[in-house]
Design a protein around this motif. Structure first.
Motif, short mmCIF file in Angstrom:
data_model
loop_
_atom_site.label_atom_id
_atom_site.label_comp_id
_atom_site.label_asym_id
_atom_site.label_seq_id
_atom_site.Cartn_x
_atom_site.Cartn_y
_atom_site.Cartn_z
N TRP A 89 0.85 -1.19 0.00
CA TRP A 89 0.00 0.00 0.00
C TRP A 89 0.89 1.23 0.00
N GLY A 90 0.60 2.20 -0.85
CA GLY A 90 1.46 3.37 -0.86
C GLY A 90 0.93 4.49 -1.72
N GLY A 91 1.83 5.38 -2.10
CA GLY A 91 1.50 6.52 -2.93
C GLY A 91 2.65 6.83 -3.86
N ALA A 92 2.47 7.87 -4.67
CA ALA A 92 3.47 8.15 -5.70
C ALA A 92 3.66 9.64 -5.92
N THR A 93 4.87 10.00 -6.29
CA THR A 93 5.21 11.39 -6.62
C THR A 93 6.15 11.38 -7.81
N ALA A 94 6.39 12.56 -8.36
CA ALA A 94 7.41 12.77 -9.39
C ALA A 94 8.27 13.93 -8.96
N ALA A 95 9.57 13.81 -9.12
CA ALA A 95 10.49 14.84 -8.63
C ALA A 95 10.16 16.22 -9.19
N ASN A 96 9.82 16.30 -10.49
CA ASN A 96 9.57 17.62 -11.08
C ASN A 96 8.28 18.26 -10.56
N GLN A 97 7.39 17.46 -9.97
CA GLN A 97 6.13 17.99 -9.42
C GLN A 97 6.18 18.13 -7.90
N PHE A 98 7.23 17.64 -7.28
CA PHE A 98 7.21 17.43 -5.83
C PHE A 98 8.45 17.97 -5.11
N GLU A 99 9.59 17.90 -5.77
CA GLU A 99 10.86 18.09 -5.07
C GLU A 99 11.21 19.55 -4.79
N GLY A 100 11.10 20.42 -5.78
CA GLY A 100 11.55 21.79 -5.60
C GLY A 100 13.07 21.87 -5.56
N GLY A 101 13.60 22.96 -4.96
CA GLY A 101 15.06 23.12 -4.89
C GLY A 101 15.70 23.02 -6.26
N TRP A 102 15.06 23.62 -7.25
CA TRP A 102 15.41 23.37 -8.65
C TRP A 102 16.83 23.77 -9.02
N ASN A 103 17.43 24.74 -8.31
CA ASN A 103 18.79 25.16 -8.63
C ASN A 103 19.69 25.09 -7.40
N GLU A 104 19.40 24.18 -6.50
CA GLU A 104 20.19 24.01 -5.28
C GLU A 104 20.91 22.67 -5.29
N GLY A 105 21.97 22.58 -4.50
CA GLY A 105 22.68 21.32 -4.36
C GLY A 105 23.36 20.84 -5.62
N GLY A 106 23.70 21.78 -6.51
CA GLY A 106 24.38 21.40 -7.74
C GLY A 106 23.47 20.91 -8.83
N LYS A 107 22.17 21.01 -8.64
CA LYS A 107 21.23 20.52 -9.65
C LYS A 107 21.26 21.41 -10.90
N GLY A 108 21.16 20.79 -12.07
CA GLY A 108 21.08 21.52 -13.33
C GLY A 108 19.64 21.70 -13.77
#
Length: 250
Positions: free
Chosen positions: A9-28
Motif C-alpha cells: 500500500w502506498g502513494g506516488a510522486t514525481a520529482a519535477n512535481q514534488f521536489e523543488g530546490g530546482w537550482n540548489e545542491g548542484g542541480k542543473g
C-alpha cells in the motif's frame, strides 16, 4: 478475498512535481524547469529561457528537497508500505553529459532512501520521469538522438551502483507510451521547439511524427539495456513499467 500480506500500500510522486530546490545542491536545469504554470484560461507554456516574471511550478513544487524528513514521517504515520518517487536526473548529472555524478545529489537521495527504509517503507524508484536534462535536449535534440541511450544508461548504472543496497524496485521510464499517443514530444522526449509553445504541443508534420517514433524506439532500447544491466548487477532487482491511460472521445 483479502489482500495478501505482501501487498504494498502506498502513494506516488514525481520529482519535477514534488521536489523543488530546482537550482540548489548542484542541480542543473531540466526540460520540466522550463514549463510555466497554467490556469483554466491559459495552458502551461514552454519557454526556451527561464524568465524572471513567470511562475515555474517545478522550481518550488511541494518543497520535498527541504522538507523530506517530515514528509517521510507523515508517510510512516499513514502506514504506507511503498513510496514511488523519481530521482531527478539533473540532481545527479546537471547537464547529462558528466561522466561522474554530483556528490550532493548522491547524498540527498541516500538519506531519503535510508529514512524510508527506517520507517518500513519500500522505495519504488522511477529513473526517468519527465525531467530530461535541458542541455541534452538543447544540444542533442533529446531522445530523437541515439546518443541519448549512452547518457541514460550511464545515469541508470550510477543509480544501481549507489543505491542498490536500498532500492530493489525500479521503473525505467514513466509513461513510456505517451510518444505513441500523439503527445510527449517535449515532456517525454525533450524534442524542443524553436520558440515558446504549449507544453503539450507537438509537431504533426510527417517529419515531426518520424522524430517522435524514433525517440520512442531509442527509449525502448534504453529500457531494455537498463533492465538487462540491472539484473546483471543485482539479481534481486525487480523492474516494472508505468503506462499512461488516456481517455479519447470519438
Amino acid at each position: 478475498m483479502p489482500f495478501p500480506e505482501t501487498f504494498l500500500w502506498g502513494g506516488a510522486t514525481a520529482a519535477n512535481q514534488f521536489e523543488g530546490g530546482w537550482n540548489e545542491g548542484g542541480k542543473g536545469e531540466s526540460v520540466a524547469d522550463h514549463f510555466t504554470a497554467g490556469s483554466r484560461r491559459q495552458a502551461r507554456r514552454f519557454t526556451p529561457q527561464i524568465e524572471a516574471d513567470r511562475l515555474y511550478p517545478s522550481h518550488f513544487a511541494s518543497d520535498f528537497y527541504h522538507r523530506w524528513e517530515e514528509d517521510i514521517a507523515w508517510l510512516g504515520e499513514m502506514g504506507m508500505k511503498v513510496f514511488r518517487m523519481s530521482v531527478n536526473w539533473t540532481r545527479l548529472f546537471p547537464s547529462g553529459f558528466e561522466q561522474k555524478p554530483n556528490p550532493e545529489g548522491i547524498r540527498f537521495y541516500r538519506q531519503v532512501f535510508e529514512a524510508l527504509k527506517a520507517r518500513g517503507i519500500e522505495p519504488l524508484v522511477t529513473i526517468s520521469h519527465y525531467d530530461l536534462p535541458y542541455e541534452l535536449a538543447k544540444n542533442l535534440g533529446g531522445w530523437a538522438n541515439r546518443e541519448m541511450i549512452t547518457h541514460y544508461t550511464r545515469y541508470a548504472k550510477t543509480l544501481f551502483q549507489e543505491f542498490g543496497d536500498l532500492v530493489h524496485l525500479w521503473i525505467p521510464f514513466n509513461e513510456i507510451n505517451v510518444l505513441s499517443n500523439g503527445y510527449g514530444d517535449l515532456i517525454s522526449a525533450g524534442i524542443l521547439p524553436e520558440k515558446e509553445c504549449d507544453m503539450f504541443a507537438c509537431d504533426e508534420s510527417k517529419e515531426g511524427k518520424s522524430r517522435r517514433f524514433q525517440a520512442l524506439h531509442h527509449q525502448f532500447l534504453a529500457n531494455a539495456l537498463t533492465v538487462r544491466l540491472g539484473h546483471e548487477m543485482n539479481p534481486a532487482f525487480r523492474f516494472g513499467c508505468m503506462i499512461a491511460s488516456t481517455l479519447t472521445y470519438p
